[in-house]
Design an enzyme around this catalytic site. Structure first.
Site, PDB file in Angstrom:
ATOM      1  N   ARG A 152       0.817  -1.222   0.000  1.00 36.21           N
ATOM      2  CA  ARG A 152       0.000   0.000   0.000  1.00 36.21           C
ATOM      3  C   ARG A 152       0.851   1.272   0.000  1.00 36.21           C
ATOM      4  O   ARG A 152       0.439   2.294  -0.539  1.00 36.21           O
ATOM      5  CB  ARG A 152      -0.937  -0.021   1.214  1.00 36.21           C
ATOM      6  CG  ARG A 152      -2.067   1.022   1.171  1.00 36.21           C
ATOM      7  CD  ARG A 152      -3.068   0.773   2.298  1.00 36.21           C
ATOM      8  NE  ARG A 152      -4.269   1.580   2.169  1.00 36.21           N
ATOM      9  CZ  ARG A 152      -4.458   2.758   2.749  1.00 36.21           C
ATOM     10  NH1 ARG A 152      -3.508   3.263   3.508  1.00 36.21           N
ATOM     11  NH2 ARG A 152      -5.582   3.419   2.588  1.00 36.21           N
TER      12      ARG A 152
ATOM     13  N   ILE B 206      -7.217   7.621  -1.231  1.00 36.64           N
ATOM     14  CA  ILE B 206      -7.148   6.161  -1.223  1.00 36.64           C
ATOM     15  C   ILE B 206      -7.977   5.741  -0.012  1.00 36.64           C
ATOM     16  O   ILE B 206      -7.849   6.319   1.069  1.00 36.64           O
ATOM     17  CB  ILE B 206      -5.682   5.661  -1.157  1.00 36.64           C
ATOM     18  CG1 ILE B 206      -5.584   4.133  -1.119  1.00 36.64           C
ATOM     19  CG2 ILE B 206      -4.924   6.244   0.016  1.00 36.64           C
ATOM     20  CD1 ILE B 206      -4.127   3.613  -1.224  1.00 36.64           C
ATOM     21  N   SER B 207      -8.857   4.770  -0.193  1.00 40.31           N
ATOM     22  CA  SER B 207      -9.770   4.388   0.891  1.00 40.31           C
ATOM     23  C   SER B 207      -9.041   3.723   2.054  1.00 40.31           C
ATOM     24  O   SER B 207      -7.946   3.178   1.896  1.00 40.31           O
ATOM     25  CB  SER B 207     -10.841   3.423   0.371  1.00 40.31           C
ATOM     26  OG  SER B 207     -11.481   3.938  -0.765  1.00 40.31           O
ATOM     27  N   GLN B 208      -9.703   3.770   3.207  1.00 43.66           N
ATOM     28  CA  GLN B 208      -9.217   3.091   4.419  1.00 43.66           C
ATOM     29  C   GLN B 208      -9.044   1.589   4.117  1.00 43.66           C
ATOM     30  O   GLN B 208      -9.897   0.989   3.460  1.00 43.66           O
ATOM     31  CB  GLN B 208     -10.287   3.300   5.494  1.00 43.66           C
ATOM     32  CG  GLN B 208     -10.009   2.710   6.838  1.00 43.66           C
ATOM     33  CD  GLN B 208     -11.248   2.818   7.736  1.00 43.66           C
ATOM     34  OE1 GLN B 208     -12.298   3.277   7.319  1.00 43.66           O
ATOM     35  NE2 GLN B 208     -11.102   2.384   8.963  1.00 43.66           N
ATOM     36  N   PRO B 209      -7.951   0.976   4.580  1.00 48.58           N
ATOM     37  CA  PRO B 209      -7.719  -0.444   4.291  1.00 48.58           C
ATOM     38  C   PRO B 209      -8.919  -1.343   4.628  1.00 48.58           C
ATOM     39  O   PRO B 209      -9.266  -2.227   3.846  1.00 48.58           O
ATOM     40  CB  PRO B 209      -6.506  -0.791   5.164  1.00 48.58           C
ATOM     41  CG  PRO B 209      -5.786   0.502   5.337  1.00 48.58           C
ATOM     42  CD  PRO B 209      -6.833   1.571   5.354  1.00 48.58           C
TER      43      PRO B 209
END
Ligand code: SAH
Length: 219
Positions: A44, A70-73
């Site tokens: 990431r 970028i979205s939260q994992p």
């Protein structure tokens, strides 16, 4: 005298990633082993701008430029699990952004098609994914509202920008019995992550939980 069976040295990022998967993903109930493996594997930190690299494995979204994130994992893991990905799947993603979600999907399924409306993000993501060796991801710079007609129908569709409603072309390009996950609601307000299943040509929807995504824009 014996000899050591050494495991290869783990990099700092691998350690951070293992922790991320344990603490943020497994602990919150994600069980699909293919999904856990994919999050374990995809670096990431290489999808976020240099200045945010130290925060790449923290529990949140991060800026990627052009007002996008970028979205939260955990959200990436959840959206990947909820479409029930299988190795033979052909998946459409709307909102390539950094390319991270596309890479996670590409670790699990046969083919990923991803559309991004911001030209610079599309260009950067395409170069990044190529450099990383992903051969099963195809990207294009377009308004994802219309889907990707020549490439469907898709087993699943993942929309990573918040729309006011499900774009009809996307439902049309979803296979019968297929699943779409999409945040629905007004931009800049709390939205509902929604699961859409196509049954007899119609959408069967289910609210999952409240989320906050960047808006689905129109070209
Ligand atoms: N999946 C991405 C998250 C990106 S955020 C990742 O893993 O990094 C959502 C992205 O959707 C933004 O990059 C935004 O530019 C894009 N987007 C918004 N509206 C769109 C549209 N109509 N078609 C394609 N992409 C769109």
């Amino acid at each position: 005298m014996g000899f050591w069976v050494c495991s290869p040295a783990q990099t700092v990022q691998e350690k951070q990633r293992n922790r991320m998967v344990k603490d943020q993903i497994e602990n919150r109930g994600i069980k699909d082993t293919a999904v856990l493996k994919a999050l374990q594997k995809v670096p990431r930190h290489l999808f976020v701008p240099e200045e945010y690299r130290s925060r790449a494995y923290t529990d949140g979204s991060l800026p990627i430029g052009y007002g996008q994130t970028i979205s939260q994992p955990y959200i990436v893991a959840y959206m990947t699990e909820v479409i029930r990905p299988k190795p033979d799947f052909r998946v459409l993603e709307i909102g390539t952004g950094s390319g991270y979600q596309a890479a996670v999907l590409a670790e699990i399924v046969d083919k990923v098609y991803s559309i991004e409306i911001v030209t610079q993000l599309d260009t950067a993501a395409r170069a990044r994914l190529r450099k990383m060796g992903y051969k099963n991801i195809e990207t294009k710079n377009a308004d994802g509202y219309y889907g990707w007609p020549g490439k469907g129908p898709f087993d699943a569709i993942v929309v990573t920008a918040a729309a006011e409603f499900v774009p009809p072309p996307l439902l049309e390009q979803l296979k019968e019995g297929g699943r779409m996950v999409i945040p629905i609601g007004s931009p800049f307000m709390v939205q509902q992550l929604m699961l859409v299943e196509k049954k007899d040509g119609k959408a069967k929807t289910k609210n999952l939980f409240p989320v906050r995504f960047v808006p689905f824009t129109r070209g």
